[in-house]
Design an enzyme around this catalytic site. Structure first.
Site, PDB file in Angstrom:
ATOM      1  N   HIS A 305      37.987  40.439  47.579  1.00 43.42           N
ATOM      2  CA  HIS A 305      37.401  40.731  48.883  1.00 43.42           C
ATOM      3  C   HIS A 305      36.157  39.892  49.063  1.00 43.42           C
ATOM      4  CE1 HIS A 305      35.815  42.979  52.286  1.00 43.42           C
ATOM      5  NE2 HIS A 305      37.038  43.398  52.448  1.00 43.42           N
ATOM      6  N   ASP A 362      44.178  47.270  50.885  1.00 35.09           N
ATOM      7  CA  ASP A 362      45.570  46.946  51.176  1.00 35.09           C
ATOM      8  C   ASP A 362      46.481  47.045  49.967  1.00 35.09           C
ATOM      9  OD1 ASP A 362      45.229  46.476  53.866  1.00 35.09           O
ATOM     10  OD2 ASP A 362      44.398  44.501  53.488  1.00 35.09           O
TER      11      ASP A 362
HETATM   12  N1  CMC Z   1      44.320  36.344  43.421  1.00 34.07           N
HETATM   13  C1  CMC Z   1      43.941  35.345  42.595  1.00 34.07           C
HETATM   14  N2  CMC Z   1      42.771  34.683  42.700  1.00 34.07           N
HETATM   15  C2  CMC Z   1      41.945  35.048  43.680  1.00 34.07           C
HETATM   16  C3  CMC Z   1      42.266  36.086  44.580  1.00 34.07           C
HETATM   17  C4  CMC Z   1      43.488  36.748  44.414  1.00 34.07           C
HETATM   18  N3  CMC Z   1      43.851  37.728  45.246  1.00 34.07           N
HETATM   19  N4  CMC Z   1      41.258  36.249  45.475  1.00 34.07           N
HETATM   20  C5  CMC Z   1      40.336  35.336  45.154  1.00 34.07           C
HETATM   21  N5  CMC Z   1      40.744  34.608  44.074  1.00 34.07           N
HETATM   22  C6  CMC Z   1      39.991  33.545  43.402  1.00 34.07           C
HETATM   23  C7  CMC Z   1      40.041  32.250  44.194  1.00 34.07           C
HETATM   24  O1  CMC Z   1      41.095  31.424  43.784  1.00 34.07           O
HETATM   25  C8  CMC Z   1      38.683  31.653  43.913  1.00 34.07           C
HETATM   26  O2  CMC Z   1      38.762  31.039  42.646  1.00 34.07           O
HETATM   27  P1  CMC Z   1      37.854  29.726  42.326  1.00 34.07           P
HETATM   28  O3  CMC Z   1      36.438  30.175  42.454  1.00 34.07           O
HETATM   29  O4  CMC Z   1      38.228  29.367  40.929  1.00 34.07           O
HETATM   30  O5  CMC Z   1      38.231  28.697  43.335  1.00 34.07           O
HETATM   31  C9  CMC Z   1      37.762  32.864  43.782  1.00 34.07           C
HETATM   32  O6  CMC Z   1      38.610  33.954  43.392  1.00 34.07           O
HETATM   33  C10 CMC Z   1      37.026  33.225  45.071  1.00 34.07           C
HETATM   34  O7  CMC Z   1      38.008  33.304  46.114  1.00 34.07           O
HETATM   35  P2  CMC Z   1      37.712  32.912  47.624  1.00 34.07           P
HETATM   36  O8  CMC Z   1      38.995  32.670  48.306  1.00 34.07           O
HETATM   37  O9  CMC Z   1      36.688  31.815  47.654  1.00 34.07           O
HETATM   38  O10 CMC Z   1      37.009  34.223  48.130  1.00 34.07           O
HETATM   39  P3  CMC Z   1      36.883  34.676  49.642  1.00 34.07           P
HETATM   40  O11 CMC Z   1      35.740  35.601  49.694  1.00 34.07           O
HETATM   41  O12 CMC Z   1      36.850  33.495  50.553  1.00 34.07           O
HETATM   42  O13 CMC Z   1      38.285  35.409  49.910  1.00 34.07           O
HETATM   43  C11 CMC Z   1      39.955  37.050  50.178  1.00 34.07           C
HETATM   44  C12 CMC Z   1      38.458  36.762  49.966  1.00 34.07           C
HETATM   45  C13 CMC Z   1      40.139  38.516  50.492  1.00 34.07           C
HETATM   46  C14 CMC Z   1      40.471  36.232  51.369  1.00 34.07           C
HETATM   47  C15 CMC Z   1      40.701  36.657  48.873  1.00 34.07           C
HETATM   48  O14 CMC Z   1      40.235  37.432  47.793  1.00 34.07           O
HETATM   49  C16 CMC Z   1      42.223  36.806  49.026  1.00 34.07           C
HETATM   50  O15 CMC Z   1      42.888  35.872  49.498  1.00 34.07           O
HETATM   51  N6  CMC Z   1      42.805  37.987  48.616  1.00 34.07           N
HETATM   52  C17 CMC Z   1      44.199  38.230  48.797  1.00 34.07           C
HETATM   53  C18 CMC Z   1      44.434  38.664  50.236  1.00 34.07           C
HETATM   54  C19 CMC Z   1      43.961  40.071  50.493  1.00 34.07           C
HETATM   55  O16 CMC Z   1      44.208  40.990  49.725  1.00 34.07           O
HETATM   56  N7  CMC Z   1      43.272  40.250  51.636  1.00 34.07           N
HETATM   57  C20 CMC Z   1      42.831  41.558  52.097  1.00 34.07           C
HETATM   58  C21 CMC Z   1      41.359  41.661  52.201  1.00 34.07           C
HETATM   59  S1  CMC Z   1      40.864  43.374  52.371  1.00 34.07           S
HETATM   60  C22 CMC Z   1      41.382  43.820  53.905  1.00 34.07           C
HETATM   61  C23 CMC Z   1      40.379  43.575  54.930  1.00 34.07           C
HETATM   62  O17 CMC Z   1      39.224  44.046  54.817  1.00 34.07           O
HETATM   63  O18 CMC Z   1      40.751  42.905  55.931  1.00 34.07           O
END
Ligand code: CMC
Length: 428
Positions: A305, A362
């Site tokens: 998240h 989720d």
């Molecule tokens: N599985 C594997 N690796 C992950 C995941 C995951 N679900 N989420 C983040 N990472 C890794 C990512 O690869 C990155 O690694 P590195 O630093 O080595 O490049 C690191 O963790 C940080 O990720 P980010 O994408 O820069 O973080 P963000 O804050 O931009 O993204 C997120 C947050 C929710 C989009 C992401 O965690 C994700 O894609 N999760 C899966 C989708 C999901 O469950 N979304 C629902 C969010 S909760 C509902 C809501 O409030 O809307």
């Protein structure tokens, strides 16, 4: 009071006030930065930017805390009802008995939709995704409720808010009925908010629909847990759309479009699909390895998240709701075991520990919605019904904010600089 922050560039120094909220990190007020230094800030994804002042929802992502108007989410999910929470988010206080009765009456009085709006559904293909239908239908409401579209009249704003909250379940149930070829059901205002939605979704005109209190309770909790979440992508979309003075129904339609994406509200659908694809606990290591592989775009859906670097407090409640509903309905679904085991393995894996990746709301909400009987395509629609309350509360707050301006970010331009037009016949 904290000393102002100082920023110097090219010998020009500006002092920037540091503003304190009631709780949470202080913010540096950089509104004069450009005028004083000729520089913008660069913050794609707004990871360090507070875009507004708000009194509605507070998140402490490190501690895993979520408060609606100060009340912890777990207390509200356990003890409150969705309409009480809607009143809280919109008006700032839990309603007293008179306010509760008035608010409930106001919402239930608005559950029907204009008959002509029902004809819009026929224009969609039967296999249209219900979120596509919701984007269109909710936007179309702007054409039907002219008497509540003067956004500068507080009374009209209240009526628009009530209409949106009340009609969303009716519109969502109709999207579902349309997709399965069953007749639309009119709302029954003697039922609870959740009960009415369940009946319009799963009932048929030919026989009475008996509401299972276990399902109704799970539905209420689901709605409460997702009702607001501070300045998330869809809420920011609603605020940005609204900042131009756009019609509130159109603004909520924009929020629905943003919510649809798999990185936001669409994650519940993606998470359940992932759990089904994993299928059995023995296959979990394979998926964990994929999630950790930089060359594989796969992510563990329902994990991680932007704000929570701890267990999402909504996921804790949702895990309990999932267990209760599966137990009470006697559903022996292996995906709950897969989810539990996946959570356990991921939470003990250094990759997920180091990156502070925990289950989010989720991860378990799909299990609950599936147990209730919703197809995956309806999951984000349910989220939209619930989040409409947060969207409209935040939109109202923005409309009442004297500091409100049209949202207009700037950019770091890296495209071509000036070049002269070349006629077509002279281009190589
Ligand atoms: N599985 C594997 N690796 C992950 C995941 C995951 N679900 N989420 C983040 N990472 C890794 C990512 O690869 C990155 O690694 P590195 O630093 O080595 O490049 C690191 O963790 C940080 O990720 P980010 O994408 O820069 O973080 P963000 O804050 O931009 O993204 C997120 C947050 C929710 C989009 C992401 O965690 C994700 O894609 N999760 C899966 C989708 C999901 O469950 N979304 C629902 C969010 S909760 C509902 C809501 O409030 O809307």
């Amino acid at each position: 009071m904290t000393e102002p922050a100082t920023f110097s560039v090219d010998g020009k120094t500006g002092n920037y006030p540091v503003l304190a909220g009631s709780v949470g990190p202080e913010v540096v007020d950089i509104r004069k930065l450009y005028a004083q230094t000729g520089r913008f800030t660069y913050d794609p994804g707004f990871t360090s930017t507070a875009a507004c002042e708000s009194k509605i929802t507070y998140i402490d992502g490190d501690a895993g805390i979520l408060l609606y108007r100060g009340y912890p989410i777990d207390q509200l999910a356990e003890q409150s009802s969705f309409l009480e929470v809607a009143h809280l988010l919109l008006n700032g206080n839990l309603p007293n008995p008179t306010e509760h009765a008035d608010f409930t009456r106001n919402i239930t009085r608005h559950t029907m939709i204009h008959e002509q709006l029902a004809q819009f559904y026929r224009g969609f293909r039967r296999d249209a995704h219900p979120m596509a239908i919701m984007c269109g239908i909710v936007g179309a409401m702007a054409a039907f409720y002219h008497d509540s579209t003067d956004i500068h009249d507080p009374q009209q704003r209240i009526i628009a808010s009530h209409r949106l909250i009340a009609k969303m379940p009716t519109l969502a149930a109709m999207a579902y009925k349309y997709s399965i070829g069953q007749p639309f059901l009119y709302p029954d205002n003697s039922l609870s908010f959740a009960g009415n939605f369940l009946r319009m979704t799963f009932g048929v005109p030919a026989e009475p629909y008996i509401i299972d209190p276990v399902v109704e309770d799970a539905m209420e909790k689901l709605l409460i847990l997702q009702a607001d979440h501070e300045q998330n992508a869809s809420t920011s979309t609603v605020r940005l759309a609204g900042s131009s003075g756009a019609n509130p129904f159109a603004c909520i339609s924009a929020g629905i479009a943003c919510l649809w994406g798999p990185a936001h509200g669409g994650a519940n659908e993606a998470a359940l699909n992932m759990l089904r694809e994993i299928g059995r606990p023995e296959r979990i290591p394979e998926f964990i390895a994929r999630a950790k592989n930089k060359d594989d775009p796969f992510r563990l859906m329902g994990f991680g998240h932007r704000v929570y670097k701890n267990y999402d407090p909504r996921a804790k409640v949702m895990a309990g709701v999932a267990k209760t509903i599966l137990d009470k309905l006697g559903i022996d679904d292996p995906i709950f075991d897969v989810a539990r085991e996946l959570e356990h393995i991921a939470l003990n894996d250094p990759y997920f520990i180091d990156k502070k990746l925990y289950p989010n709301v989720d991860f378990y909400s799909g299990v609950v919605m599936s147990a209730i009987g919703f197809p995956t395509s309806m999951f984000t629609v349910l989220f939209a019904i619930s989040r409409t309350v947060g969207w409209i509360a935040q939109w109202t707050e923005m409309m009442e904010d004297p500091e409100q301006k049209i949202g207009r970010p700037r950019q770091l331009y890296t495209g071509p600089t000036h070049r002269d037009y070349v006629p077509l016949n002279k281009r190589a």
